[in-house]
Design a protein around this motif. Structure first.
Motif, mmCIF file in Angstrom:
data_model
loop_
_atom_site.group_PDB
_atom_site.id
_atom_site.type_symbol
_atom_site.label_atom_id
_atom_site.label_comp_id
_atom_site.label_asym_id
_atom_site.label_seq_id
_atom_site.Cartn_x
_atom_site.Cartn_y
_atom_site.Cartn_z
ATOM 1 N N ASP A 97 0.815 -1.219 0.000
ATOM 2 C CA ASP A 97 0.000 0.000 0.000
ATOM 3 C C ASP A 97 0.846 1.264 0.000
ATOM 4 O O ASP A 97 0.352 2.355 0.276
ATOM 5 N N LEU A 98 2.131 1.139 -0.340
ATOM 6 C CA LEU A 98 3.009 2.299 -0.406
ATOM 7 C C LEU A 98 3.445 2.547 -1.851
ATOM 8 O O LEU A 98 3.760 1.617 -2.592
ATOM 9 N N ILE A 99 3.449 3.821 -2.236
ATOM 10 C CA ILE A 99 3.886 4.223 -3.572
ATOM 11 C C ILE A 99 5.348 4.637 -3.481
ATOM 12 O O ILE A 99 5.756 5.313 -2.532
ATOM 13 N N GLN A 100 6.147 4.232 -4.447
ATOM 14 C CA GLN A 100 7.570 4.578 -4.437
ATOM 15 C C GLN A 100 7.997 5.199 -5.761
ATOM 16 O O GLN A 100 7.448 4.893 -6.819
ATOM 17 N N ARG A 101 8.961 6.088 -5.662
ATOM 18 C CA ARG A 101 9.587 6.652 -6.857
ATOM 19 C C ARG A 101 11.089 6.681 -6.627
ATOM 20 O O ARG A 101 11.564 7.257 -5.638
ATOM 21 N N ARG A 102 11.838 6.022 -7.502
ATOM 22 C CA ARG A 102 13.290 6.049 -7.376
ATOM 23 C C ARG A 102 13.798 7.426 -7.797
ATOM 24 O O ARG A 102 13.455 7.938 -8.860
ATOM 25 N N LEU A 103 14.607 8.038 -6.939
ATOM 26 C CA LEU A 103 15.091 9.391 -7.192
ATOM 27 C C LEU A 103 16.490 9.414 -7.793
ATOM 28 O O LEU A 103 16.768 10.158 -8.727
ATOM 29 N N MET A 104 17.397 8.620 -7.229
ATOM 30 C CA MET A 104 18.783 8.664 -7.677
ATOM 31 C C MET A 104 19.554 7.522 -7.034
ATOM 32 O O MET A 104 19.026 6.785 -6.211
ATOM 33 N N THR A 105 20.811 7.398 -7.418
ATOM 34 C CA THR A 105 21.709 6.390 -6.831
ATOM 35 C C THR A 105 22.793 7.094 -6.024
ATOM 36 O O THR A 105 23.415 8.053 -6.509
ATOM 37 N N LEU A 106 22.995 6.632 -4.809
ATOM 38 C CA LEU A 106 24.060 7.156 -3.951
ATOM 39 C C LEU A 106 25.302 6.284 -4.125
ATOM 40 O O LEU A 106 25.226 5.058 -4.049
ATOM 41 N N HIS A 107 26.440 6.920 -4.350
ATOM 42 C CA HIS A 107 27.701 6.204 -4.574
ATOM 43 C C HIS A 107 28.588 6.327 -3.333
ATOM 44 O O HIS A 107 28.767 7.429 -2.800
ATOM 45 N N TYR A 108 29.155 5.217 -2.907
ATOM 46 C CA TYR A 108 30.044 5.207 -1.737
ATOM 47 C C TYR A 108 31.509 5.235 -2.195
ATOM 48 O O TYR A 108 31.910 4.492 -3.099
ATOM 49 N N HIS A 109 32.288 6.130 -1.547
ATOM 50 C CA HIS A 109 33.711 6.246 -1.817
ATOM 51 C C HIS A 109 34.469 6.240 -0.488
ATOM 52 O O HIS A 109 33.871 6.241 0.590
ATOM 53 N N VAL A 110 35.794 6.266 -0.582
ATOM 54 C CA VAL A 110 36.644 6.208 0.611
ATOM 55 C C VAL A 110 37.162 7.610 0.917
ATOM 56 O O VAL A 110 37.706 8.287 0.036
ATOM 57 N N PHE A 111 36.986 8.026 2.195
ATOM 58 C CA PHE A 111 37.350 9.395 2.579
ATOM 59 C C PHE A 111 38.190 9.405 3.850
ATOM 60 O O PHE A 111 38.108 8.494 4.695
ATOM 61 N N ALA A 112 38.961 10.476 3.980
ATOM 62 C CA ALA A 112 39.708 10.744 5.215
ATOM 63 C C ALA A 112 39.826 12.249 5.379
ATOM 64 O O ALA A 112 39.675 13.015 4.414
ATOM 65 N N ALA A 113 40.095 12.678 6.592
ATOM 66 C CA ALA A 113 40.314 14.101 6.856
ATOM 67 C C ALA A 113 41.769 14.458 6.542
ATOM 68 O O ALA A 113 42.668 13.622 6.701
ATOM 69 N N PRO A 114 42.021 15.691 6.121
ATOM 70 C CA PRO A 114 43.414 16.107 5.880
ATOM 71 C C PRO A 114 44.307 15.871 7.101
ATOM 72 O O PRO A 114 45.468 15.463 6.944
ATOM 73 N N SER A 115 43.777 16.117 8.297
ATOM 74 C CA SER A 115 44.595 15.941 9.503
ATOM 75 C C SER A 115 45.025 14.492 9.690
ATOM 76 O O SER A 115 46.147 14.213 10.136
ATOM 77 N N TYR A 116 44.139 13.552 9.343
ATOM 78 C CA TYR A 116 44.505 12.131 9.445
ATOM 79 C C TYR A 116 45.613 11.794 8.465
ATOM 80 O O TYR A 116 46.575 11.094 8.800
#
Length: 300
Positions: A154-173
């Motif tokens: 009983d729920l309507i859905q609409r696909r909006l977009m794809t989220l992409h996962y990448h690898v990150f770190a802070a400059p301080s690290y």
């Protein structure tokens, strides 16, 4: 209803929600004794107790829980009906409860709501952030932005977009620990991953612990966190390296993407709402707004 009248149910529901006669009386502008009499009268008509009365407060009986759930459904449908009636006027008006994950809601959605709110001043928006999915069919929220498609019919859905996962770190690290040049280098770095309590439905949730490892090998996590937003904040503060959806760094720009050739899981973002709100102007306006904004994000 046989043996029940609406005034008594209204009082019972207020007591069940508030957990005490006193607080319910304050919300209803009734005395504590008047509230207690109404509940006792309802219990007499049903010939069953609805509350266990303790010195520390009230607790619903099994019968009370059944009536409470029913009353909550009735109130949700009445609120929806009120909103749809208000929308019959020229200008959309009434409540709109939006739910999504803590990370997406805090970092991406909340900053964009100003435009929607200013364009629709009579729509009363509530943003409900939780990594647990609220039940739209039970009207815990009106619309949801979810990382998994709904399974309820009983729920309507609409696909909006794809989220992409990448690898990150802070400059301080990276200044302190160096920058990995290959996946194998992650063996010597501090990795931040999801804990066992994480509720995000990602495929291969902690893929960073195995990416580039020999078969059967698994790296040890430096820190485990039960939410994407928690991992994001830990990475921002230089604790370690983490896998994050691209929109988080698009918003803040204060992380460094490392190992750019490495792509993690892809997760679809869905706009979801109940079938009974198909003709809601408020939902249609917000759906169009989010569709425009996610097109910008997908293109970034």
């Amino acid at each position: 209803m046989i043996g029940m009248d609406w005034d008594k149910i209204r009082v019972f529901y207020a007591v069940a929600e508030a957990g005490s006669f006193t607080h319910a009386g304050e919300s209803l502008s009734l005395s504590q004794s008047a509230v207690s009499r109404q509940v006792s009268s309802l219990e007499e008509s049903l010939q069953t107790p609805l509350f266990h009365r303790h010195a520390r407060g009230l607790m619903l009986t099994e019968a009370g829980e059944v009536l409470h759930r029913t009353a909550r459904e009735i109130y949700a449908k009445l609120n929806m009906a009120q909103g749809l009636i208000q929308e019959s006027r020229e200008r959309p008006k009434g409540p709109l409860r939006i739910t999504t994950t803590i990370a997406f809601g805090s970092v991406w959605l909340a900053p964009r709501l100003k435009e929607f709110l200013e364009a629709n001043p009579d729509i009363e928006v509530t943003l409900m952030l939780s990594d647990n999915e609220l039940d739209l069919s039970m009207r815990q929220a009106d619309v949801a932005l979810r990382m998994t498609p709904p399974t309820q019919p009983d729920l309507i859905q609409r696909r909006l977009m794809t989220l992409h996962y990448h690898v990150f770190a802070a400059p301080s690290y990276l200044v302190e620990h160096g920058t990995p040049d290959a996946l194998e280098d992650l063996d010597n770095h501090r990795l931040i991953v999801f804990g066992d309590e994480a509720r995000l439905a990602l495929p291969n949730l902690n893929w960073l612990l195995q990416a580039g490892c020999a078969e059967g090998c698994r790296r040890k996590a430096f820190l485990k966190v039960n939410s994407t937003f928690g991992i994001f904040r830990a990475v921002q503060n230089g604790i370690g390296i983490g896998a994050l959806p691209h929109y988080l760094n698009d918003q803040t720009g204060n992380l460094v993407q490392i190992l750019p050739e490495v792509n993690g899981p892809e997760v679809d973002l869905f706009f979801v709402y109940p079938e009974e709100l198909r003709h809601s102007h408020r939902v249609a306006l917000f759906r169009a707004f989010i569709a425009r904004k996610t097109e910008d994000l997908a293109g970034s």
